[in-house]
Design an enzyme around this catalytic site. Structure first.
Site, short mmCIF file in Angstrom:
data_model
loop_
_atom_site.label_atom_id
_atom_site.label_comp_id
_atom_site.label_asym_id
_atom_site.label_seq_id
_atom_site.Cartn_x
_atom_site.Cartn_y
_atom_site.Cartn_z
CE LYS A 129 -54.78 -22.49 17.55
NZ LYS A 129 -55.83 -21.57 17.14
CG ASP A 169 -58.34 -23.96 18.00
OD1 ASP A 169 -58.43 -22.97 17.26
OD2 ASP A 169 -58.26 -25.11 17.54
P1 NDP Z 1 -65.23 -26.42 18.70
O1 NDP Z 1 -64.49 -27.48 19.42
O2 NDP Z 1 -66.15 -25.54 19.45
O3 NDP Z 1 -66.04 -27.07 17.49
C1 NDP Z 1 -65.42 -27.80 16.50
C2 NDP Z 1 -66.49 -28.38 15.58
O4 NDP Z 1 -65.84 -28.95 14.44
C3 NDP Z 1 -67.29 -29.48 16.23
O5 NDP Z 1 -68.59 -29.50 15.67
C4 NDP Z 1 -66.49 -30.72 15.84
O6 NDP Z 1 -67.25 -31.93 15.85
C5 NDP Z 1 -66.06 -30.37 14.44
N1 NDP Z 1 -64.78 -31.06 14.14
C6 NDP Z 1 -63.60 -30.90 14.78
N2 NDP Z 1 -62.67 -31.71 14.28
C7 NDP Z 1 -63.28 -32.40 13.30
C8 NDP Z 1 -62.85 -33.38 12.40
N3 NDP Z 1 -61.59 -33.84 12.42
N4 NDP Z 1 -63.76 -33.86 11.50
C9 NDP Z 1 -65.03 -33.39 11.48
N5 NDP Z 1 -65.49 -32.46 12.33
C10 NDP Z 1 -64.64 -31.97 13.21
O7 NDP Z 1 -64.09 -25.56 17.95
P2 NDP Z 1 -64.20 -24.09 17.35
O8 NDP Z 1 -65.55 -23.84 16.81
O9 NDP Z 1 -63.62 -23.16 18.34
O10 NDP Z 1 -63.14 -24.18 16.15
C11 NDP Z 1 -63.50 -24.57 14.82
C12 NDP Z 1 -62.44 -24.09 13.85
O11 NDP Z 1 -62.33 -22.66 13.92
C13 NDP Z 1 -61.01 -24.61 14.10
O12 NDP Z 1 -60.33 -24.74 12.86
C14 NDP Z 1 -60.37 -23.47 14.88
O13 NDP Z 1 -58.95 -23.48 14.78
C15 NDP Z 1 -60.98 -22.27 14.16
N6 NDP Z 1 -60.97 -21.01 14.91
C16 NDP Z 1 -61.56 -20.91 16.15
C17 NDP Z 1 -61.55 -19.70 16.81
C18 NDP Z 1 -62.29 -19.50 18.09
O14 NDP Z 1 -62.37 -18.35 18.54
N7 NDP Z 1 -62.86 -20.53 18.70
C19 NDP Z 1 -60.82 -18.53 16.26
C20 NDP Z 1 -60.33 -18.73 14.92
C21 NDP Z 1 -60.37 -19.93 14.30
P3 NDP Z 1 -67.04 -32.98 17.06
O15 NDP Z 1 -67.60 -32.32 18.26
O16 NDP Z 1 -67.79 -34.19 16.61
O17 NDP Z 1 -65.55 -33.22 17.13
#
Ligand code: NDP
Length: 453
Positions: A129, A169
């Site tokens: 990662k 991510d």
């Molecule tokens: P994105 O950046 O596309 O979206 C993240 C979302 O979560 C946004 O809506 C963001 O809001 C919100 N968010 C992030 N950090 C915070 C925080 N500290 N507090 C509140 N809201 C938060 O990321 P992904 O959808 O790709 O990833 C989301 C989760 O899924 C993560 O834990 C990631 O590790 C996990 N994941 C992702 C994979 C993938 O294929 N993308 C695979 C497996 C797991 P804002 O825009 O306001 O920050």
């Protein structure tokens, strides 16, 4: 908290001592060790040769400076990370996260989780990662590109199709992968499509990769509901976040007959009793890159629609049958879990990595809620990344239907493997234990076969 046996307790104490202050990493290691007591009792050979100690120590940790120039011509400095955790099963594989909260402990926890998740997929991929404390919010496209190029100017020497294959991510989507792939190609003078996954379709991406994590989590939860003779049909669902994972969870849940009534971002959450309009969320998040409160501004007040600012309430206060935390680590606390249980939640599927605190998991499990841990439930993303690598290696491109069918089969197999492992180790229905043990056994068998390296 589960009492660890003496030997595992001393391994955890050593991990805490050697990785001081990295609380998320300690939390992730503790959760896996809590499941291993039963394995070591049955297979004492797995505790030999310091195998568990080796599994908790990353093979390599790279930390580097990322200088870049902003639109005001000011030089900015961020820190870049790549933790190559375990390559017993294949090249390191795992995403890059760009978020101001990123530090080495967060990357280590994610790399550790990734190792077991990748093992669960059954595909030949190790765990890694990376990322940076760079905050992409409010940055222009030019700034994002210059940052990605500078980041890759260091990272390129550590990665490769057979070495380490990063993906996206939080904060890293198709646009950022494109900029990084472009810089890798320029630096190496090689069109090595398999070095990054999450690419756009026209230059080596896979169909269904964008959708895979959210779809995969939904398939997993559907399988869990199936064990109780029910399904998503007619269920109220809350999905936190509104990024890649959340959006495609919503899409699949809806196609299975469920209704998503709330979504969020870091500024707050939106509730729409009629069902969140996904087309509008995509427009706000994928095109305008705006805040989620835009939803209320566009749809107008009343009509069962409202917005709650971050800090003034929790999205988990919204009553639902299924909860899918899909934003970030530790976003769902013990207090949230109690509220969800009181409101009759039946299943929880972790789209994000480690979104539920240990206390929340305990509350769900004690209340008999079906609980799918992230390392199993969100493995569809990395599994489809491995399918992207397969297509790149064979210079092929599969249809959406073919790729999604593979994803669905992989998720069904992960579900069944976790359930069967939980049964085998005397904890029927405990998907946390099943996932930890099934993932560990595959990595451990392979590490033993490869000798002490
Ligand atoms: P994105 O950046 O596309 O979206 C993240 C979302 O979560 C946004 O809506 C963001 O809001 C919100 N968010 C992030 N950090 C915070 C925080 N500290 N507090 C509140 N809201 C938060 O990321 P992904 O959808 O790709 O990833 C989301 C989760 O899924 C993560 O834990 C990631 O590790 C996990 N994941 C992702 C994979 C993938 O294929 N993308 C695979 C497996 C797991 P804002 O825009 O306001 O920050």
């Amino acid at each position: 908290m589960v009492q660890l046996d003496e030997r595992l307790e001393s391994i955890l104490a050593e991990v805490i001592r050697r990785n001081a202050g990295e609380s998320e990493f300690h939390q992730a290691v503790r959760e896996v060790l809590e499941s291993l007591g039963r394995v070591v009792a049955k297979r004492p050979d797995f505790a030999e040769g310091a195998l568990i100690e080796r599994i908790c120590e990353p093979e390599r940790q790279i930390i580097f400076r990322v200088p870049w120039v902003d639109d005001q011509n000011q030089v900015r400095i961020n820190r870049g990370f790549r933790v190559q955790f375990n390559s017993a099963l294949g090249p390191y594989k795992g995403g890059l996260r760009f978020h101001p909260s990123v530090n080495v402990g967060i990357i280590k926890f994610l790399g550790f989780e990734q190792t077991f998740k990748n093992a669960l997929t059954g595909m030949p991929i190790g765990g890694g990662k990376g990322g940076s404390d760079f905050d992409p919010k409010g940055r222009s496209e030019g700034e994002i590109m210059r940052f990605c190029q500078s980041f890759m100017t260091e990272l390129y020497r550590h990665i490769g199709e057979y070495t380490d294959v990063p993906a996206g991510d939080i904060g890293v989507g198709g646009r950022e992968i494109g900029f990084m792939f472009g810089q890798y190609k320029r630096l190496t003078n090689r069109y090595e499509a398999g070095v990054l996954t999450g690419k756009a379709l026209f230059y080596g991406g896979s169909r269904a990769r964008t959708e895979a994590t959210g779809y995969g989590n939904t398939y997993f939860v559907q399988s869990m509901l199936g064990t109780k003779g029910t399904s998503f049909e007619g269920k109220k669902v809350v999905v936190s976040g509104s990024g890649n994972v959340a959006i495609y969870s919503h899409e699949k849940v809806t196609s299975f007959g469920g209704k998503v009534v709330a979504m969020s971002d870091s500024s707050g959450y939106i509730v729409d009793e009629n069902g969140i309009d996904l087309k509008l969320i995509k427009e706000i998040k994928e095109v305008r890159r705006a805040r989620i409160s835009e939803y209320l501004r566009i749809k107008g007040e009343g009509k069962g629609i409202y917005f709650v600012k971050a800090g003034e309430g929790s999205i988990w206060d919204v009553p639902c049958d299924v909860a899918m935390p899909s934003a970030t680590q530790n976003e769902l606390t013990g207090k949230d879990a109690k509220t969800l249980v009181k409101n009759g939640v039946q299943a929880v599927g972790e789209g994000a990595n480690m979104p539920s605190t240990p206390e929340a998991i305990r509350i769900f499990q004690e209340a008999g809620v079906l609980f799918a841990p992230g390392k199993a439930a969100n493995a569809g993303g990395v599994a489809t990344s491995a399918l992207e690598m397969q297509q790149n290696a064979s210079r092929d491109s599969w249809s959406f239907a073919q790729t999604e069918a593979r994803l669905a089969a992989i998720m069904a197999s992960i579900h069944d493997n976790c359930a069967a492992t939980a049964d085998e180790y005397g904890a029927p229905g405990d998907y946390v234990l099943g996932a930890n043990i099934a993932g560990f056994v595959r990595v451990a068998e392979s590490m033993r076969a490869l000798g002490v390296i």
